[in-house]
Design a protein around this motif. Structure first.
Motif, PDB file in Angstrom:
ATOM      1  N   UNK A 325     -26.119   6.373 -21.523  1.00  0.00           N
ATOM      2  CA  UNK A 325     -26.431   7.759 -21.149  1.00  0.00           C
ATOM      3  C   UNK A 325     -25.325   8.706 -21.616  1.00  0.00           C
ATOM      4  N   UNK A 326     -24.073   8.294 -21.460  1.00  0.00           N
ATOM      5  CA  UNK A 326     -22.954   9.128 -21.899  1.00  0.00           C
ATOM      6  C   UNK A 326     -22.982   9.330 -23.412  1.00  0.00           C
ATOM      7  N   UNK A 327     -23.246   8.279 -24.158  1.00  0.00           N
ATOM      8  CA  UNK A 327     -23.273   8.387 -25.621  1.00  0.00           C
ATOM      9  C   UNK A 327     -24.412   9.299 -26.086  1.00  0.00           C
ATOM     10  N   UNK A 328     -25.594   9.125 -25.521  1.00  0.00           N
ATOM     11  CA  UNK A 328     -26.726   9.981 -25.885  1.00  0.00           C
ATOM     12  C   UNK A 328     -26.433  11.428 -25.501  1.00  0.00           C
ATOM     13  N   UNK A 329     -25.810  11.623 -24.331  1.00  0.00           N
ATOM     14  CA  UNK A 329     -25.457  12.981 -23.921  1.00  0.00           C
ATOM     15  C   UNK A 329     -24.486  13.635 -24.886  1.00  0.00           C
ATOM     16  N   UNK A 330     -23.505  12.886 -25.384  1.00  0.00           N
ATOM     17  CA  UNK A 330     -22.547  13.440 -26.345  1.00  0.00           C
ATOM     18  C   UNK A 330     -23.231  13.799 -27.664  1.00  0.00           C
ATOM     19  N   UNK A 331     -24.144  12.946 -28.115  1.00  0.00           N
ATOM     20  CA  UNK A 331     -24.868  13.249 -29.355  1.00  0.00           C
ATOM     21  C   UNK A 331     -25.764  14.471 -29.181  1.00  0.00           C
ATOM     22  N   UNK A 332     -26.335  14.628 -27.996  1.00  0.00           N
ATOM     23  CA  UNK A 332     -27.186  15.795 -27.754  1.00  0.00           C
ATOM     24  C   UNK A 332     -26.360  17.065 -27.578  1.00  0.00           C
ATOM     25  N   UNK A 333     -25.152  16.916 -27.061  1.00  0.00           N
ATOM     26  CA  UNK A 333     -24.287  18.071 -26.833  1.00  0.00           C
ATOM     27  C   UNK A 333     -23.878  18.736 -28.146  1.00  0.00           C
ATOM     28  N   UNK A 334     -23.523  17.928 -29.121  1.00  0.00           N
ATOM     29  CA  UNK A 334     -23.113  18.460 -30.417  1.00  0.00           C
ATOM     30  C   UNK A 334     -23.878  17.732 -31.517  1.00  0.00           C
ATOM     31  N   UNK A 335     -24.858  18.426 -32.083  1.00  0.00           N
ATOM     32  CA  UNK A 335     -25.623  17.818 -33.169  1.00  0.00           C
ATOM     33  C   UNK A 335     -24.858  17.992 -34.485  1.00  0.00           C
ATOM     34  N   UNK A 336     -23.711  17.368 -34.520  1.00  0.00           N
ATOM     35  CA  UNK A 336     -22.854  17.511 -35.683  1.00  0.00           C
ATOM     36  C   UNK A 336     -21.885  16.348 -35.717  1.00  0.00           C
ATOM     37  N   UNK A 337     -20.972  16.409 -36.675  1.00  0.00           N
ATOM     38  CA  UNK A 337     -19.960  15.368 -36.777  1.00  0.00           C
ATOM     39  C   UNK A 337     -19.103  15.307 -35.531  1.00  0.00           C
ATOM     40  N   UNK A 338     -18.956  16.439 -34.836  1.00  0.00           N
ATOM     41  CA  UNK A 338     -18.149  16.452 -33.618  1.00  0.00           C
ATOM     42  C   UNK A 338     -18.758  15.559 -32.542  1.00  0.00           C
ATOM     43  N   UNK A 339     -20.091  15.634 -32.376  1.00  0.00           N
ATOM     44  CA  UNK A 339     -20.762  14.786 -31.400  1.00  0.00           C
ATOM     45  C   UNK A 339     -20.641  13.317 -31.760  1.00  0.00           C
ATOM     46  N   UNK A 340     -20.785  13.010 -33.054  1.00  0.00           N
ATOM     47  CA  UNK A 340     -20.651  11.619 -33.500  1.00  0.00           C
ATOM     48  C   UNK A 340     -19.237  11.115 -33.264  1.00  0.00           C
TER      49      UNK A 340
END
Length: 628
Positions: A325-340
């Motif tokens: 859930x935390x990983x998916x939330x981070x990817x959704x938070x920043x749809x960019x290299x920053x989220x990855x």
């Protein structure tokens, strides 16, 4: 649907996925995760590095030096009695004999050993025989012992020995990888419960009462955390001989050091090359079973074992749900290299925490968490990339990555490649075991020179047949041999050539015994077992190396010889070997079966066929019809 709703839906589905993965694995499904966890455990153990074990246990090994001295294996009971007697004189805390003393031998030797066992604190090994690969708890069972898988029976030492010692069950749990990761502490049949061999030894050495709680054990006032089914997780200190090991030959040479024995737990066990009682471990592809057992004993006595109990499993459940859930939330938070990058940082931090916990004695499951995290994160990232117009590049990168993956293959033999099998290799292979019956008793009656000539002729016959069939003898085990088909590389006809070798050995040895003088030939018999499956091929030794194979396939092939004897046959073939060889019968041969046989020291059954030489009614046609 708004992006906020999409993210909430993705998080909810991710949580359900993680909970489902954990529940399915905890319920005994998704067995492939056990193999992945074993691999990850090996890596974490290697990262932790070799550790110096507490100096509590000394292994007295019945090794190749002892076998060469005596000329046969197992060790004669009289010689074993001499080893035990010498050790007892040096006043150890307890002597644990990791050998199954279930068969009678020479009366004098048995009597001598029985008398010797009465001279000191002794624990003898027994084995649990399970009826199938999966055991269930009987309806209406209650109490903490209800979780124990039910064995069909216990293979106990002879009463003459057991009367003078305590007895413990020596089975270990190898799991999907073949590497022992835990040792069951308790075993039960329908009407009795027995302690494991390591627990019995530790209880005797500590001289403290044992208490069985619902989810752990107590040795005196010290808690022993256990996994499900009262299994003790083990982690290895290092490669073989990391635990103090001395050869039993030092007893016969009179060089046994008193300081290695006095006030210590002494475990007597076999480490004979090619004997089959070896296991792959993180530091060593060929760890003797006696050292695996000694590792468990050390954990119990020193209290330094790795913890994997119900509290750790609760932490695993939270990790399987919250980390994805935390990983998916981070990817959704920043749809960019920053989220990855943020998600990658979290994964690295989790991996570091997992490794840190492991090196400090807490075994958090990594495979289940990865299985819970990787698919939803990959799917969500894929959707994000597709929505951003980068789906083509993403799939192309995945395709290139998969195209580059190729399993290593053995290309040349040792003459061309000095590094052949410098690292262990897992592959399919066929194994043939052959052993003479009655040789030990014969050796007590005839001249040693004549005995040597018989053994040389027998070895020459095996060598001739093995070479003719393209097999490799990995070692002569006194009056027997192990033949491997599958090196330098696995071939499609490995099983077929192994089958031909087994049949040719049957005929050749039968004719050879018939050609011996009746006073000798009448005392001899033989048994052959052959099986096909996965092995670990590797080198053994340092200055004088040879190639050997270990794994469940080797153990089954060896035990099939016992199955043959129990069914008045000389050649037992596994159904797996026959199917792989596409066997349709052989001239002048009779194939009988199938028989669902239980293999000593192994849960489950093996489908076995018996081949006999003769002109009687052949069952090969029926076998061929079944294959077709």
């Amino acid at each position: 649907m708004t992006r906020r709703v999409q993210i909430l839906a993705a998080l909810a589905l991710t949580a359900l996925w993680g909970a489902g993965i954990y529940a399915a694995h905890a319920g005994g499904h998704l067995r492939f995760l056990d193999r992945l966890e074993a691999t990850l455990t090996d890596w974490r153990t290697q990262v932790r590095g070799v550790q110096r074990p507490p100096d509590l246990v000394t292994i007295v090994a019945i090794d190749d030096t002892v076998v060469k001295r005596g000329g046969s294996y197992p060790l004669p009971r009289a010689d074993l009695a001499r080893v035990v007697d010498t050790i007892v004189q040096f006043k150890p805390k307890v002597v644990a004999i990791d050998l199954l003393l279930v068969d009678r031998s020479a009366a004098i030797g048995d009597a001598t050993l029985a008398n010797t066992l009465a001279t000191g604190p002794m624990v003898l090994a027994a084995a649990a025989i399970f009826p199938s690969a999966s055991e269930t708890v009987e309806a209406g069972s209650a109490g903490p012992l209800a979780v124990l898988p039910q064995a069909e029976r216990f293979l106990l030492p002879l009463p003459a020995f057991a009367d003078h010692a305590e007895v413990g069950i020596v089975n270990v749990a190898t799991g999907q990888s073949g590497s022992p990761l835990s040792v069951p502490m308790l075993f039960r049949t329908r009407d009795r419960v027995e302690l494991s061999f390591p627990l019995r030894v530790a209880t005797r050495a500590l001289d403290k009462p044992l208490t069985i709680a619902p989810d752990h054990l107590m040795l005196g006032d010290r808690t022993v955390p256990t996994d499900t089914n009262f299994a003790l997780p083990i982690t290895y200190y290092g490669p073989r001989r990391t635990i103090r090991t001395v050869s039993a030959q030092s007893v016969f040479d009179g060089t046994l050091n008193r300081s290695a024995i006095e006030n210590r737990i002494v475990v007597i066990g076999a480490s004979v090359a090619g004997g089959g009682d070896f296991y792959p471990t993180p530091f060593d592809s060929l760890m003797p079973g006696v050292e695996v057992v000694s590792t468990a004993i050390t954990h119990l006595v020193a209290g330094d074992g790795i913890v994997r109990d119900h509290r750790v499993r609760i932490a695993d459940a939270f990790a399987a749900i919250l980390l994805p859930m935390l990983l998916v939330g981070l990817l959704a938070w920043r749809r960019s290299a920053l989220g990855i990058m943020a998600a990658a940082t979290v994964m690295i931090a989790w991996a570091g925490l997992n490794a840190f916990a492991f090196t400090h004695g807490v075994w958090l499951n990594a495979a289940t968490t990865l299985a819970a995290a990787v698919p939803p994160v990959a799917i969500f990232a894929g959707v994000q990339l597709w929505a951003g117009g980068r789906r083509t590049q993403y799939l192309a990168a995945k395709s290139r990555s998969l195209a580059q993956f190729q399993a290593p293959a053995v290309q040349e033999w040792l003459a061309r490649d000095p590094n052949f099998l410098s690292k262990p290799v897992r592959q399919d292979a066929a194994i043939v075991f052959i052993d003479l019956s009655g040789f030990t008793s014969l050796s007590e009656r005839i001249d040693p020179d004549a005995l040597q000539e018989i053994l040389q002729a027998f070895h020459a016959l095996i060598d001739k047949v093995a070479v003719a069939c393209g097999g490799m003898i990995t070692g002569f085990l006194g009056d027997g041999a192990m033949i491997l088909f599958g090196l330098p590389a696995a071939m499609p006809d490995d099983a077929a050539r192994a089958l031909k070798c087994a049949i040719d050995l049957h005929r050749g040895v039968e004719h050879w015994i018939a050609s011996l003088p009746s006073v000798i030939g009448g005392q001899l018999g033989f048994k052959i077992g052959a099986h096909f499956g996965e092995i670990v091929a590797s080198r053994l030794g340092e200055s004088h190396q040879h190639i050997t194979a270990t794994g469940d396939t080797v153990n089954v092939a060896s035990r099939l010889m016992e199955v043959a004897v129990q069914n008045d046959a000389r050649l037992a073939l596994s159904n797996t070997l026959l199917d792989t060889a596409d066997f349709h019968g052989a001239p002048d041969g009779v194939l009988s079966g199938p028989l669902l046989a239980r293999i000593r020291g192994r849960s489950g059954v093996v489908t076995v066929w018996f081949w006999r030489d003769g002109d009687g009614p052949s069952q090969a046609a029926a076998r061929a019809e079944m294959i077709d």
